[in-house]
Design a protein around this motif. Sequence first.
Motif, PDB file in Angstrom:
ATOM      1  N   GLY A 117       0.796  -1.217   0.000  1.00  0.00           N
ATOM      2  CA  GLY A 117       0.000   0.000   0.000  1.00  0.00           C
ATOM      3  C   GLY A 117       0.822   1.257   0.000  1.00  0.00           C
ATOM      4  N   GLU A 128      -0.701   4.552  -0.914  1.00  0.00           N
ATOM      5  CA  GLU A 128      -1.746   5.096  -0.029  1.00  0.00           C
ATOM      6  C   GLU A 128      -1.172   5.736   1.236  1.00  0.00           C
ATOM      7  OE1 GLU A 128      -4.828   5.053  -0.985  1.00  0.00           O
ATOM      8  OE2 GLU A 128      -4.587   3.722  -2.712  1.00  0.00           O
ATOM      9  N   ARG A 136      -2.527   8.961   3.289  1.00  0.00           N
ATOM     10  CA  ARG A 136      -3.806   8.989   4.014  1.00  0.00           C
ATOM     11  C   ARG A 136      -3.621   9.653   5.384  1.00  0.00           C
ATOM     12  NH1 ARG A 136      -6.960   3.183   3.291  1.00  0.00           N
ATOM     13  NH2 ARG A 136      -7.030   3.157   0.995  1.00  0.00           N
ATOM     14  N   VAL A 179     -10.459  -7.790   6.291  1.00  0.00           N
ATOM     15  CA  VAL A 179      -9.904  -6.628   5.596  1.00  0.00           C
ATOM     16  C   VAL A 179     -11.006  -5.848   4.891  1.00  0.00           C
ATOM     17  CG1 VAL A 179      -8.369  -5.887   3.742  1.00  0.00           C
ATOM     18  CG2 VAL A 179      -7.618  -7.643   5.361  1.00  0.00           C
ATOM     19  N   ALA A 225     -11.811  -1.833   5.216  1.00  0.00           N
ATOM     20  CA  ALA A 225     -11.797  -0.947   4.050  1.00  0.00           C
ATOM     21  C   ALA A 225     -13.135  -0.239   3.889  1.00  0.00           C
ATOM     22  CB  ALA A 225     -11.455  -1.749   2.791  1.00  0.00           C
ATOM     23  N   GLY A 233      -5.300   2.579   7.855  1.00  0.00           N
ATOM     24  CA  GLY A 233      -4.341   1.499   7.623  1.00  0.00           C
ATOM     25  C   GLY A 233      -4.478   0.443   8.687  1.00  0.00           C
ATOM     26  N   CYS A 250      -5.121  -7.265   1.796  1.00  0.00           N
ATOM     27  CA  CYS A 250      -4.921  -5.813   1.921  1.00  0.00           C
ATOM     28  C   CYS A 250      -4.603  -5.179   0.573  1.00  0.00           C
ATOM     29  CB  CYS A 250      -3.805  -5.529   2.925  1.00  0.00           C
ATOM     30  SG  CYS A 250      -4.286  -5.830   4.651  1.00  0.00           S
ATOM     31  N   ASN A 283      -7.777  -4.833  -1.496  1.00  0.00           N
ATOM     32  CA  ASN A 283      -8.711  -3.823  -0.978  1.00  0.00           C
ATOM     33  C   ASN A 283      -8.061  -2.456  -0.774  1.00  0.00           C
ATOM     34  OD1 ASN A 283     -11.448  -5.259  -0.117  1.00  0.00           O
ATOM     35  ND2 ASN A 283      -9.775  -6.678   0.368  1.00  0.00           N
ATOM     36  N   ARG A 284      -6.824  -2.314  -1.310  1.00  0.00           N
ATOM     37  CA  ARG A 284      -6.095  -1.044  -1.247  1.00  0.00           C
ATOM     38  C   ARG A 284      -6.010  -0.514   0.188  1.00  0.00           C
ATOM     39  NH1 ARG A 284      -5.218   1.304  -6.078  1.00  0.00           N
ATOM     40  NH2 ARG A 284      -5.061   3.387  -5.128  1.00  0.00           N
ATOM     41  N   LEU A 285      -5.708  -1.391   1.122  1.00  0.00           N
ATOM     42  CA  LEU A 285      -5.563  -1.028   2.524  1.00  0.00           C
ATOM     43  C   LEU A 285      -4.090  -1.153   2.923  1.00  0.00           C
ATOM     44  CD1 LEU A 285      -6.977  -0.258   5.212  1.00  0.00           C
ATOM     45  CD2 LEU A 285      -7.087  -2.715   5.724  1.00  0.00           C
TER      46      LEU A 285
END
Length: 559
Positions: free
Chosen positions: A19, A22, A25, A65, A69, A75, A94, A97-99
Motif C-alpha cells: 500500500g 496510499e 492517508r 480486511v 476498508a 491502515g 490488503c 482492498n487497497r488497505l
Amino acid sequence: MRLRALLETEALGLRLLGGEEELDRTVRGVMTTDLRDPSRYLSGGELVLTGLAWRRNSADSEPFVRILASAGVAGLAAGEAELGDIPDDLVSACLRNRLPLFAVNEDVAFATITEYVVRQVSGERAGDLAAVVDRHRRLMTSGPAGGGPDVVLDLLTTDLDLRAWVLSPTGRQIAGAGEPLAPGVCAALASEHLAAVRTGRRGPHRISIQGITYSLFPIRGHGRGAAGPGARDVRESVLSDWLLAVEADAGDWPAERLDLLQGVTQLIAVERDRRDAARTVRRRLAQEVLELVQTGAPPAEIAARLRVAAPVLLPGLGAAPHWQVVVARVDWDSGDIPGGPVAQSLLEEILVDPSVSGPEPSDRIAVAHAGDEAIALVPLPSLPGEGGEDKGPDSALHADALLASVRDPLQAGLADDGRLTLGVSAAVHSAEGLRGALEEARHARRVAAARPGRVCAAGHHELASHVLLLPFVPDDVRRAFTARLLDPLRDYDRRHRAELIPTLEAFLDCDGSWTRCATRLHLHVNTLRYRVGRIEQLTARDLSRLEDKLDFFLALRMS
C-alpha cells in the motif's frame, strides 16, 4: 498526521508490507482490536492495531480486511509477536482492498504506537481548533457576538473532548458545555481561583473536587478601567474577572494546548467586555438618580428620571415599581486602592437575578459609585391586588440572603487585607422615599461594618433594635464595659471549666426561664441555679433585675 510519518518514525518499529501508494492517508485516531467484526467501533481514519487473534485460517483474512476498508480506516498494523511473519493471505487481502498494511516488530508494544498517534493527532486537532478560535475572536471583536461563550465551549467539547464552564468571581455559572455544575462545586472553584490569584500562584490553577480534577484559567477583560487588566494592583481586578474551569488536569499539557486555552480565554474576554459595555446605560441612570437624591432635587424630577429607568431595567413593566437601595463598600487594609469601582463590580454580580436565563446577564439593577462606596438602585415589580391596587413589592432583597452563596469566594478574594460591608434598605414606592432609603441603607452598612468578619451585611429591619446603637459606641467604652462584666466570668471558666459564659448566654436567650434553660443545657435545675448564683456572686449583679439582665445582654453582644 499521515501514514508516511508513522512509517518514518523509527521508534515505532513499523515495516510496510503493502500500500505504498496510499501512504498520504490522514490518520485521525487509533484502535486496537482482535474482533472478527469491529465495524461498530470504527468511524473512519483510524490506524487499526491487531494481534491477529481473530484469524483461525486463511479464509478469515478477506472478510476482516473488507470490513476495515468499508469503514474507511487509514491502515492496518499487525503484530508479529504471536504468529511471527505476517500471513501471505492477509497481505494479499490488503493489496486487493487497497488497505495499507504494516508489520509491528515484536519488541514494540501496541501501547507505544497508540500513545504516539494520540499525542500527534491531539496536537494537530488543537492547532486546527486554535485557528477556529482565532477566527471567532476576530469576528467577535469586529461585530456582534454570535452565541456568546457557549459557542467556543462547544468547540472544546466536540474537538478536544474537554468539558468547560465560564464562572463569575462569586461562582455563578455564566456559560458551559454539557450539564451545569453544582452550585457548591462552582463556589469551591471560584474560591480556589481567587485564593490562588491573591497569593500570586502561577496558573493554570488545579483543584480536585469529589475525585474530579479541574484546571482554572483567568479571563481578563480589556475595557474595565480601574478593575481591568491594566490595574496597578491585583486587588483592583481579582473580584471582577471571570474564570474558565476545564474538567482536566493541565499539569502535563503540551505548550500548544495551553496556548489554545489562553486563546479561548481571550475570546471569552471579548464577550465579557461587550456585556460590561451594555451596563453603561444602567450605570449612567443610577448616577443621575443618585445625584438628584443627594442634592435634594424635587420629588417630581426624581420620579421623572425613575420613569425613564424602569423600562431599561424591567422591560415590559406596566406600572412604576417599588425600589430598594443597596450600599456596599470595599476597604483594604493597606495601599491607595479605590474601593468604589471594585464595590460597583461586586454589587452588579451579587444582585444578578439567577432565576432569569439567557445569552445576556440578567441585570435588573443600576449601580453607581462615589468614592469608596457603591450604591445600587434595585427595581421591584409590584404585586397587584384584586381591584388593581398596589399590594406592595412582589419580592424584596434580604441582606443575609444576598451573601449566603457568595461568602466563601468573596472571602478568598478579599484574603486577609480586604473587607466588604453591605447594607439594604426597605422597599419604597415613590421618589419621595428614595432619600430615606439611601440613608437607611448607609446606616445598615455601618451596622455591618461594626461586626467581625471579612464579608458582612445588615438589613433595614436591624435599625429598629439595639444593634443600631452598638456600632456607634466608642471602642474604649466597649472594652471597659464588657471587661467589667464578663472578665470575672471568663477567668473563672478558664480556671474551673465551669462554662459560666455559655450558661449566661443560654439563660438570657431563654428569657430567664429556669426550666427551658436547664433543658437546653441538659442540666438539672439545681445545677443551673448554682451556676447563675456563681455568676451573680462574681459580678455583684442580680439576674432577677431587668437592668442587670440588659447589661449582661449588651456586654455579650459587644464582646
